[in-house]
Structures are given as C-alpha cells and as structure tokens.
Design an enzyme around this catalytic site. Structure first.
Site, PDB file in Angstrom:
ATOM      1  N   LYS A   1       0.924   4.449  -2.955  1.00  0.00           N
ATOM      2  CA  LYS A   1       0.494   5.361  -2.895  1.00  0.00           C
ATOM      3  C   LYS A   1       1.729   6.836  -3.240  1.00  0.00           C
ATOM      4  O   LYS A   1       1.565   7.267  -3.976  1.00  0.00           O
ATOM      5  CB  LYS A   1       0.283   5.778  -1.436  1.00  0.00           C
ATOM      6  CG  LYS A   1      -0.914   5.494  -0.633  1.00  0.00           C
ATOM      7  CD  LYS A   1      -2.147   6.090  -2.316  1.00  0.00           C
ATOM      8  CE  LYS A   1      -3.717   5.599  -1.317  1.00  0.00           C
ATOM      9  NZ  LYS A   1      -4.503   5.361  -2.313  1.00  0.00           N
TER      10      LYS A   1
ATOM     11  N   TYR B   1       1.124  -1.584  -0.348  1.00  0.00           N
ATOM     12  CA  TYR B   1      -0.080  -0.049   0.123  1.00  0.00           C
ATOM     13  C   TYR B   1       1.216   1.163   0.404  1.00  0.00           C
ATOM     14  O   TYR B   1       0.599   1.814  -0.858  1.00  0.00           O
ATOM     15  CB  TYR B   1      -0.772   0.491   0.999  1.00  0.00           C
ATOM     16  CG  TYR B   1      -1.741   0.969   1.300  1.00  0.00           C
ATOM     17  CD1 TYR B   1      -2.741   1.157   0.563  1.00  0.00           C
ATOM     18  CD2 TYR B   1      -1.640   2.455   2.102  1.00  0.00           C
ATOM     19  CE1 TYR B   1      -3.395   2.753   0.582  1.00  0.00           C
ATOM     20  CE2 TYR B   1      -2.427   3.197   2.096  1.00  0.00           C
ATOM     21  CZ  TYR B   1      -3.565   3.247   1.236  1.00  0.00           C
ATOM     22  OH  TYR B   1      -3.715   4.244   1.681  1.00  0.00           O
TER      23      TYR B   1
END
Length: 254
Positions: free
Chosen positions: A180, A176
């Site tokens: 990003k 994750y």
C-alpha cells in the site's frame, strides 16, 4: 468527447465482493453505469445481478495483461470513454490460512517473509493498479471530466507507521502494508502526471473493514468502509484532487 446523454460510466475493479461490490451498488444508485470488474466472471455475473440495472459484468484480472486489454477494448467499443476508475482490487496475503493477523505477522517480517508472497501481493496491489491505469487512461482522457480513485490503507502511511505509538506500528511489514505504501507512491506519480489535465486523482482508505481481505476480522461493515470511497468518487469536476483521506474527509499523512 462529451458523454453520451450525460451517461456517467465507471469501472470498479474487484467489484464482486466486499468494498468493491458496495461501491458499485452505490455508484449505480447515483446514476452511474458501472462495469463490475471481477477476476472470476461467474462471481462477477452474480454480483452484477445482485446490483441490478446499470451494472455490467466485466472479466478483469489485474495481473493479466490480455485480460486488461480486453476489458479496455470492451469499454471503448460500448461507450468510448470512462468517467470514473476505482482501483479497488487487492489481496493481503497468500499463506495466512487460518492464522490470526497477529500470528501471520510473525511469519511476515522483513527477516523471514516469503519473497514469492511479496511478489504475488505486489503484483495485484501495485503493478496491477498501474497496468489498469495505463490501459484505461485513453478512455478517461475521452471523457468530459474524469476521476481516478485508488483504494489504499492507512497501514501504508510511512508517517504513521514510523511512530512507535501508532496502533498498527508493529504490524508494518513487506507484504500488504508495504504494497500500500508502494501504491501510494504510484498514485502520487499519477497525480503529478495528470495535474494539468481534467482528470482528478484521489487516494482513499476504507479503514479496517470486515472483508475477505482480512479474514473478516475487520471492525467496520462494508457500508461503513465504502463511505469515503463513494463520497470521493462522486465529486464533481470542480472537486479536489491529490488527496489522501479516510471518512469524513480526514487527511491521512503519506
């Protein structure tokens, strides 16, 4: 193309729950007609009913090119333009299960992470955003003024995470957080491409919000987490572009 009767049209991806749902609610309250993008049509339908008049359910799976094409075609047929695109849809993992964030972090380091999981998360968080951008850009170009708001996270900031003193430094990993970081890079590419147009592009972090994304371990409510997304989404045509902020206009280093 001028917007018909000054009607402002928005698309929010992943709008059937969490921050996306709250953003859709607030945009409708501010006069937008909002396409509630949802991978699962039934859940999107329930969300649109909860929001009420001004919300239109739209089946949209950001990892499915046919779904994206169909969604863009529907918006084109019904309105012909798009004023606002909020790329909110995201996933955080595929195998966390009941593990705490700390426990999950131990099996998601660069040395032991599942490459299949990395690919799956990036497919939604990075490539899905780019695919939706490409499909919706012709509609954004048709609007008198338009804005793209990409929902990112400070956990993707290279500057912050390179500092050992940063609170989330130890949690930076390939799934994750790095997705990003890649999303931020994609957003910069959009900003550069569109800097001479009437389409503004902004990057926003909702903070550590209590949603399904983090197993509801977040410390902020969805109302708190949605504030900056909505604030930036509501900027007028003379509003800023090229920013990366959290609430209240606090700049996040890239």
């Amino acid at each position: 193309m001028k917007t018909e009767n000054n009607k402002r049209v928005a698309l929010v991806t992943g709008a059937n729950q969490g921050v996306g749902l709250q953003v859709a609610k607030e945009l409708v309250a501010n006069g937008f007609t909002v396409f509630v993008g949802s991978r699962n049509f039934k859940r999107g339908e329930e969300a649109a009913k909860e929001i009420g008049t001004g919300a239109i359910v739209l089946q949209l799976d950001v990892t499915d090119s046919a779904s994206i094409t169909s969604a863009a075609e529907r918006i084109r047929k019904e309105f012909g333009y798009l004023n606002l695109l909020v790329n909110n849809a995201a996933i955080s993992n595929t195998r966390k299960g009941n593990l705490s964030l700390q426990e999950y972090g131990k099996i998601s380091m660069a040395s032991n992470v599942s490459l299949d999981e990395v690919r799956t998360v990036w497919e939604t968080n990075v490539f899905g955003v780019l695919a939706v951008y490409q499909a919706m850009l012709p509609l954004l170009r048709k609007a008198e003024s338009a804005r793209i708001v990409n929902v990112s996270s400070a956990v993707g900031s290279l500057v912050l995470n390179a500092d050992p003193a940063y609170h989330y430094h130890a949690f930076f990993g390939p799934v994750y957080p790095a997705s990003k970081t890649a999303l931020n890079a994609m957003t910069l590419a959009m900003m550069v491409e569109l800097e001479s147009t009437n389409i503004k592009v902004n990057l926003v972090s909702p903070g550590f919000t209590k949603t399904n994304l983090n197993g509801y371990e977040g410390t902020q409510s969805v109302e708190e987490g949605s504030r900056e997304v909505v604030r930036v989404a509501l900027f007028g045509s003379d509003g800023p572009t090229g920013t990366f902020t959290r609430w209240e206009n606090e700049t996040i280093p890239w």
